[in-house]
Design an enzyme around this catalytic site. Structure first.
Site, PDB file in Angstrom:
ATOM      1  N   ARG A  18       0.813  -1.228   0.000  1.00  0.00           N
ATOM      2  CA  ARG A  18       0.000   0.000   0.000  1.00  0.00           C
ATOM      3  C   ARG A  18       0.845   1.276   0.000  1.00  0.00           C
ATOM      4  O   ARG A  18       0.329   2.366  -0.197  1.00  0.00           O
ATOM      5  CB  ARG A  18      -0.974  -0.008   1.192  1.00  0.00           C
ATOM      6  CG  ARG A  18      -2.185  -0.880   0.927  1.00  0.00           C
ATOM      7  CD  ARG A  18      -3.032  -1.061   2.171  1.00  0.00           C
ATOM      8  NE  ARG A  18      -2.389  -1.966   3.115  1.00  0.00           N
ATOM      9  CZ  ARG A  18      -2.812  -2.170   4.360  1.00  0.00           C
ATOM     10  NH1 ARG A  18      -3.869  -1.513   4.802  1.00  0.00           N
ATOM     11  NH2 ARG A  18      -2.195  -3.020   5.158  1.00  0.00           N
ATOM     12  N   ASP A 108       7.018  -1.507  11.389  1.00  0.00           N
ATOM     13  CA  ASP A 108       6.201  -0.439  10.797  1.00  0.00           C
ATOM     14  C   ASP A 108       5.425   0.335  11.862  1.00  0.00           C
ATOM     15  O   ASP A 108       4.429   0.977  11.570  1.00  0.00           O
ATOM     16  CB  ASP A 108       5.250  -1.012   9.743  1.00  0.00           C
ATOM     17  CG  ASP A 108       4.243  -1.993  10.320  1.00  0.00           C
ATOM     18  OD1 ASP A 108       4.323  -2.309  11.523  1.00  0.00           O
ATOM     19  OD2 ASP A 108       3.374  -2.456   9.553  1.00  0.00           O
ATOM     20  N   ASN A 363      34.721  40.188   6.760  1.00  0.00           N
ATOM     21  CA  ASN A 363      33.442  40.662   6.246  1.00  0.00           C
ATOM     22  C   ASN A 363      33.361  40.335   4.762  1.00  0.00           C
ATOM     23  O   ASN A 363      34.216  40.735   3.986  1.00  0.00           O
ATOM     24  CB  ASN A 363      33.341  42.178   6.468  1.00  0.00           C
ATOM     25  CG  ASN A 363      31.930  42.682   6.194  1.00  0.00           C
ATOM     26  OD1 ASN A 363      31.354  42.373   5.154  1.00  0.00           O
ATOM     27  ND2 ASN A 363      31.383  43.447   7.112  1.00  0.00           N
ATOM     28  N   SER A 391      31.836  43.739  -2.414  1.00  0.00           N
ATOM     29  CA  SER A 391      30.658  43.110  -3.017  1.00  0.00           C
ATOM     30  C   SER A 391      30.938  42.601  -4.418  1.00  0.00           C
ATOM     31  O   SER A 391      31.735  43.169  -5.154  1.00  0.00           O
ATOM     32  CB  SER A 391      29.518  44.127  -3.100  1.00  0.00           C
ATOM     33  OG  SER A 391      29.172  44.526  -1.800  1.00  0.00           O
ATOM     34  N   SER A 409      35.562  45.768  -4.666  1.00  0.00           N
ATOM     35  CA  SER A 409      34.327  45.134  -5.158  1.00  0.00           C
ATOM     36  C   SER A 409      34.408  44.839  -6.638  1.00  0.00           C
ATOM     37  O   SER A 409      35.100  45.498  -7.391  1.00  0.00           O
ATOM     38  CB  SER A 409      33.089  45.977  -4.872  1.00  0.00           C
ATOM     39  OG  SER A 409      33.411  47.264  -4.531  1.00  0.00           O
TER      40      SER A 409
END
Ligand code: UD1
Ligand code: CA
Length: 449
Positions: A18, A108, A363, A391, A409
């Site tokens: 099932r 089960d 950072n 960044s 960046s």
């Protein structure tokens, strides 16, 4: 706890049709762990010194899986499914070794509580030969009924074999039994198959033991303990109950869950006091969280270790091997994999840190990517303490940025940057006065024509 030896026999030979699955039923997971492994855990918690797994359908796959979740368990194949007593006897070799207690459980039935098993074992220690764990389901249909007289259990009658009177009994067999090891084999060998299904019923040992003048009793456990899983709807139901239990346990242990019903734990999640978990957080396997951590909404963690007072998310993804030191911060839309973020380092937004170390207090600017993979191999990025990565930088691994290194960046960094150096890895900006306007006018007149 008792010093009595205990064998747990876990029946898991069923096909589980099932579930409609290529995977054997008992390997379907609850909280990231196969349901049969939950049963093994409960047995071990209840003091089982040895485990015998009775398998049939998908035996090879079962054996392989068992090596992981129950490496010390013996596996026994039941070739034909001739009933629960027949299944238990598949582990005859284990039984014959001689144990004080034998616990029979179903693979089960994953929510079985170790305390219910412990209670049953205690009755054996007091002298009972057979202890049946009973429960009172909302509807008894389909379960074996416990027939008691004067505080003693005299028989278990399967639904199909019940008289109309017996069918009205609400006290049912949960499926788990504790049997005195001294009597187990003789009782099981006495079971026949003269019943409506033509099966060898384990439950028949109740009448057989009574016939021998042995002491047989029933204990009572909560309904959830006996919840057997036959399809995926029941699997989800069991998962929901498991999660509810675990959330409560976490909260009582000092974890704040703002919306507990939206937080999902794994079987092995560890989480410290005064940690706050915001709504919609998912803990996959292998997560360890220390105390005072903040996990903001919609974060997904897996295989991650997080030290005290770290801050995660919202929308963070910690993949396996993420290791955050104290007060580290991993912010929104940041993915971390196999990387250590050292104390107080910040990776606040829109970043991928994979196969790397980010030194203490460093950072990492938004949009930074560790380019760790060239399509064939993975390479390491080592970022020193106090470094600043501007960044939208790409750090092409293998690469090392020294302590205090400063990355402009938008850089693509392909060579190591020494301590305290400033590195640009991009073309210099050129600014042409008036050229913007000129370009715009040229384009406008070209489009008009
Ligand atoms: C069984 C009990 C019933 C109880 C109910 C609780 C018997 C005879 N009946 O009924 O009293 O109320 O559980 O859920 O024990 N299995 C094997 N090999 C077999 C037969 C079964 O490994 O030959 C395994 C199944 O995979 C399953 C477990 O034993 O995990 C129980 O078998 P199942 O057929 O589901 O028993 P029930 O009819 O539910
Ligand atoms: Ca069943």
């Amino acid at each position: 706890m008792t010093s009595r030896t205990c064998l747990s026999i876990i029946l898991a030979a069923g096909e589980g049709t099932r579930m409609k699955s290529a995977l054997p039923k008992v390997l379907h997971q609850i909280a990231g762990l196969p349901m049969v492994a939950h049963v093994v855990k409960a047995a071990e918690t209840a003091g089982a010194t040895d485990i015998a797994l009775v398998i049939g359908h998908g035996a090879e796959e079962m054996r392989k899986a068992a090596e992981k979740f129950a490496p010390r368990a013996g596996t026994f194949v039941q070739d034909k499914r001739l009933g629960t007593a027949h299944a238990v006897l598949a582990a005859r070799e284990a039984l014959a070794k001689g144990y004080d207690d034998v616990l029979v459980m179903f693979g089960d039935t994953p929510l079985i509580d170790a305390a219910a098993l412990g209670e049953a074992r205690a009755k054996l220690a007091e002298g009972a030969a057979v202890v049946v764990i009973g429960f009172r389901p909302p509807s008894p249909a389909g379960y074996g009924r416990l027939i008691e007289t004067g505080g003693k259990l005299t028989a278990i009658r399967e639904e199909k074999d019940c008289t109309d009177e017996e069918r009205k009994i609400g006290f049912c067999n949960a499926g788990m039994m504790a049997v005195s090891g001294k009597h187990a084999l003789a009782l099981l060998d006495g079971v026949g198959n003269a019943n409506a299904k033509g099966e060898y019923y384990l439950t028949d040992i109740v009448e057989i033991a009574n016939g021998k003048g042995l002491d047989v009793v029933a204990t009572e456990a909560g309904y959830e303990n006996a919840l057997g899983i036959n399809n995926r709807a029941e699997l989800a139901e069991a998962e929901a109950i498991w999660q509810k239990r675990r959330r409560k346990e976490a909260m009582l242990a000092g974890v704040t869950l703002i919306a507990p019903e939206t937080v999902y734990f794994s079987f092995d999640t560890e989480i410290g006091q005064d940690t706050v978990v915001e709504p919609n957080v998912f803990f996959g396997p292998g997560v360890m969280i220390a105390s005072g951590v903040k996990i903001h909404a919609f974060s997904h963690l897996e295989g991650a270790t997080v030290a005290a007072n770290a801050d995660i998310g919202p929308y963070a993804r910690l993949r396996p091997g993420s290791d955050l030191a104290a007060k580290a911060k991993v912010g929104n839309f940041v993915e971390v994999k196999n990387a250590r973020i050292e104390a107080g380092a910040k990776v606040n937004h829109l970043t991928y840190i994979g196969d790397a170390r980010v030194g203490a207090g460093a950072n990492i600017g938004a949009g930074t990517i560790t380019c760790n993979y060239d399509g064939y191999s993975k390479f390491f990025t080592d970022i020193g303490a106090g470094a600043f990565v501007g960044s939208n930088s790409s750090l092409v691994a293998p690469i090392k940025l020294g302590d205090g290194a400063y990355i402009a960046s938008g850089s693509v960094i392909t060579e190591d940057v020494p301590e305290d150096a400033l590195a640009f890895g991009r073309a210099r900006q050129k600014t042409l006065p008036g050229k913007g306007k000129e370009l715009r006018e040229r384009r406008a007149s070209a489009v008009k024509k």
